[in-house]
Design an enzyme around this catalytic site. Structure first.
Site, PDB file in Angstrom:
ATOM      1  N   ARG A  90      97.585 -20.330  66.727  1.00 34.54           N
ATOM      2  CA  ARG A  90      98.485 -19.300  67.237  1.00 34.54           C
ATOM      3  C   ARG A  90      97.709 -18.285  68.071  1.00 34.54           C
ATOM      4  O   ARG A  90      96.646 -17.811  67.661  1.00 34.54           O
ATOM      5  CB  ARG A  90      99.126 -18.624  66.026  1.00 34.54           C
ATOM      6  N   TYR A 110     101.695  -2.892  61.438  1.00 37.60           N
ATOM      7  CA  TYR A 110     100.292  -3.251  61.709  1.00 37.60           C
ATOM      8  C   TYR A 110     100.117  -4.366  62.721  1.00 37.60           C
ATOM      9  O   TYR A 110      99.011  -4.747  63.042  1.00 37.60           O
ATOM     10  CB  TYR A 110      99.565  -3.608  60.399  1.00 37.60           C
ATOM     11  N   LYS A 111     101.229  -4.926  63.231  1.00 36.75           N
ATOM     12  CA  LYS A 111     101.097  -6.005  64.215  1.00 36.75           C
ATOM     13  C   LYS A 111     101.041  -5.382  65.611  1.00 36.75           C
ATOM     14  O   LYS A 111     100.084  -4.708  65.947  1.00 36.75           O
ATOM     15  CB  LYS A 111     102.233  -7.007  64.043  1.00 36.75           C
ATOM     16  N   PHE A 152     110.034 -15.959  57.984  1.00 31.10           N
ATOM     17  CA  PHE A 152     108.765 -15.728  57.306  1.00 31.10           C
ATOM     18  C   PHE A 152     109.010 -15.823  55.797  1.00 31.10           C
ATOM     19  O   PHE A 152     109.953 -15.214  55.288  1.00 31.10           O
ATOM     20  CB  PHE A 152     108.242 -14.343  57.685  1.00 31.10           C
ATOM     21  N   ASP A 179     114.745  -8.964  61.155  1.00 28.64           N
ATOM     22  CA  ASP A 179     113.337  -8.656  60.922  1.00 28.64           C
ATOM     23  C   ASP A 179     112.641  -8.681  62.291  1.00 28.64           C
ATOM     24  O   ASP A 179     112.636  -9.713  62.972  1.00 28.64           O
ATOM     25  CB  ASP A 179     112.727  -9.684  59.960  1.00 28.64           C
TER      26      ASP A 179
HETATM   27  C1  LIG Z   1     104.181 -10.107  58.986  1.00 27.74           C
HETATM   28  C2  LIG Z   1     105.568 -10.296  58.488  1.00 27.74           C
HETATM   29  C3  LIG Z   1     105.980  -9.713  57.291  1.00 27.74           C
HETATM   30  C4  LIG Z   1     104.957  -9.015  56.454  1.00 27.74           C
HETATM   31  O1  LIG Z   1     105.475  -8.362  55.374  1.00 27.74           O
HETATM   32  P1  LIG Z   1     104.533  -7.402  54.537  1.00 27.74           P
HETATM   33  O2  LIG Z   1     105.410  -6.874  53.496  1.00 27.74           O
HETATM   34  O3  LIG Z   1     103.990  -6.377  55.481  1.00 27.74           O
HETATM   35  O4  LIG Z   1     103.398  -8.207  54.012  1.00 27.74           O
HETATM   36  C5  LIG Z   1     107.301  -9.853  56.914  1.00 27.74           C
HETATM   37  N1  LIG Z   1     108.196 -10.539  57.675  1.00 27.74           N
HETATM   38  C6  LIG Z   1     107.796 -11.122  58.832  1.00 27.74           C
HETATM   39  C7  LIG Z   1     108.786 -11.869  59.653  1.00 27.74           C
HETATM   40  C8  LIG Z   1     106.477 -11.034  59.262  1.00 27.74           C
HETATM   41  O5  LIG Z   1     106.090 -11.631  60.380  1.00 27.74           O
END
Ligand SMILES: *Cc1c(COP(=O)(O)O)cnc(C)c1O
Length: 406
Positions: free
Chosen positions: A365, A218-219, A122, A193
């Site tokens: 997705r 939040y996911k 990401f 992660d």
């Molecule tokens: C959603 C996501 C994030 C989000 O990071 P935030 O700091 O909450 O915006 C980070 N890494 C991955 C792999 C994600 O899927």
């Protein structure tokens, strides 16, 4: 809809749907981006606001154990990711936690200069790594390879292998145990992660001997928009690392108000400032729904839902091309399809109540959250998708204007 798919009759997670507030007419295939509201959360937040904040005021830090909420929430998450009590804390955002654990990992390997990651990661993780590298100014290199090339790229100059376990676009899963073992045998540390893993697939951080992990609240954990993230540090590292953000919540005695920083022992040294009690209360309450759930049941149903989705789409929507691994063992809890006009198709789907999302340049997705989706939902969703494609009802200007958030 009245029909019921046969697989729903034997679904052991069926009753969990009642724990969530799902709007009428919505089939929600985006729990990988923002989880659905658990029904117990609004009352819990109201209670924290009215009773705890409103009545107990400052006393609530002690009387309602607000001060321990990051750790208590972390312990609820720990069970879902194969971590022991006291190894996970809920705090800050995933991005900030990446910064903290990566910095901590690099400080454990001062003689090595390479951060290894892949181009399926990401972007925020890579941005943070690149910012940290510049800030440290010690000649670190951020080496980015193809996901398939990670294993071979773990050479003995690598300080930390920093990977997202489940690819946010395709759902491809890295083998955490294998890559962590290879990292260790090369003398490197492994940072995972778990943004698209926690609450979605069984994770065994302790079994894999992962060094550090971060993830999202939040996911799949349904903590609410911008919910606090979490962070894991393996027990053997906890008292050796320091956070680059040496705030008072990580101090041994915050209320001694010493002028010098002394990190507390244990996971709390990775925390920074005053915890966001309202947001943490939401996440803590949302995790209740997982308390009696076995992650292997979630995984079994997730595979069943996603296999059904792929079979239905391939039979009824031949215009779309599968972008996710076909082998369910190599996939997280999401399935993606490529289509050049994917953005417009997704907007047309959302207009009909089937909510997924879109990732540039052409990825549609769909996330599968076994706690609140049924097999019948999948069949109904693909029916609507087929209709949109067959009638080309996506081909309208209002579906082609890109919003700020896709
Ligand atoms: C959603 C996501 C994030 C989000 O990071 P935030 O700091 O909450 O915006 C980070 N890494 C991955 C792999 C994600 O899927």
């Amino acid at each position: 809809m009245s029909s019921q798919h046969p697989s729903d009759l034997t679904d052991v997670l069926k009753s969990k749907k009642d724990a969530f507030q799902i709007p009428d007419g919505v089939i929600y295939l985006d729990g990988n981006s923002l989880g659905v509201l658990p029904k117990n959360v609004p009352d819990r937040i109201a209670e924290v606001v009215r009773e705890e904040w409103g009545t107990s005021l400052i006393r609530a830090w002690n009387t309602h154990s607000w001060i321990d909420l990051p750790g208590r929430t972390g312990d609820r998450i720990a069970r879902l990711i194969g971590a022991g009590k006291g190894t996970v804390v809920a705090c800050d955002s995933t991005s900030v936690n990446v910064f903290k654990v990566l910095s901590a990992a690099l400080s454990l390997r001062p003689e090595r200069k390479v951060i290894l990651s892949d181009n399926g990661n990401f972007p925020t993780d890579l941005y943070v790594a690149s910012g940290l590298k510049q800030l440290l100014d010690k000649g670190h290199e951020l080496r980015i390879v193809d996901p398939e090339g990670v294993r071979a790229a773990i050479t003995d100059d690598v300080a930390a292998v920093m990977l997202t376990q489940v690819d946010y676009r395709t759902g491809r899963v890295h083998d955490m145990a294998d890559l962590t073992r290879v990292a260790h045998s090369a003398g490197a540390l492994a940072i995972w992660d778990l943004a698209h893993s926690a609450g979605a697939i069984p994770v065994d951080l302790a079994g894999a001997k992962a060094d550090f992990a971060v993830g999202c609240g939040y996911k799949y954990l349904n903590g609410g928009p911008g919910a606090p993230a979490f962070l894991y540090v393996a027990p053997e590292h906890q008292d050796k690392v320091t956070s680059p953000l040496t705030g008072w919540m990580g101090h041994e005695a915050p209320f001694a108000f010493d002028l010098d920083y002394r990190p507390v022992t244990g996971i709390n040294r990775m925390t920074v400032g005053t915890p966001a009690i309202l947001a943490l209360s939401s996440l803590h309450a949302a995790l209740e729904v997982f308390e009696d759930v076995d992650m292997t049941d979630i995984r079994r149903k997730s595979i069943s839902l996603s296999e059904l989705f792929i079979a239905e789409v391939e039979a009824r929507c031949p215009q779309l091309e599968l972008a996710s691994p076909r082998n369910p063992e190599a996939r997280g809890s999401q399935v993606s399809f490529r289509f050049a006009e994917g953005y417009a198709v997704m907007q047309a789907l959302i207009a009909r109540g089937v909510i997924g999302d879109f990732r540039a340049p052409d990825v549609m997705r769909f996330g599968f959250t076994p706690l609140y989706l049924s097999h019948q939902d999948i069949v109904d969703a693909v029916g609507i998708l087929q209709e949109i494609l067959d009638t080309q009802s996506w081909n309208r200007p209002e579906f082609k204007t890109r919003a700020k958030v896709t």
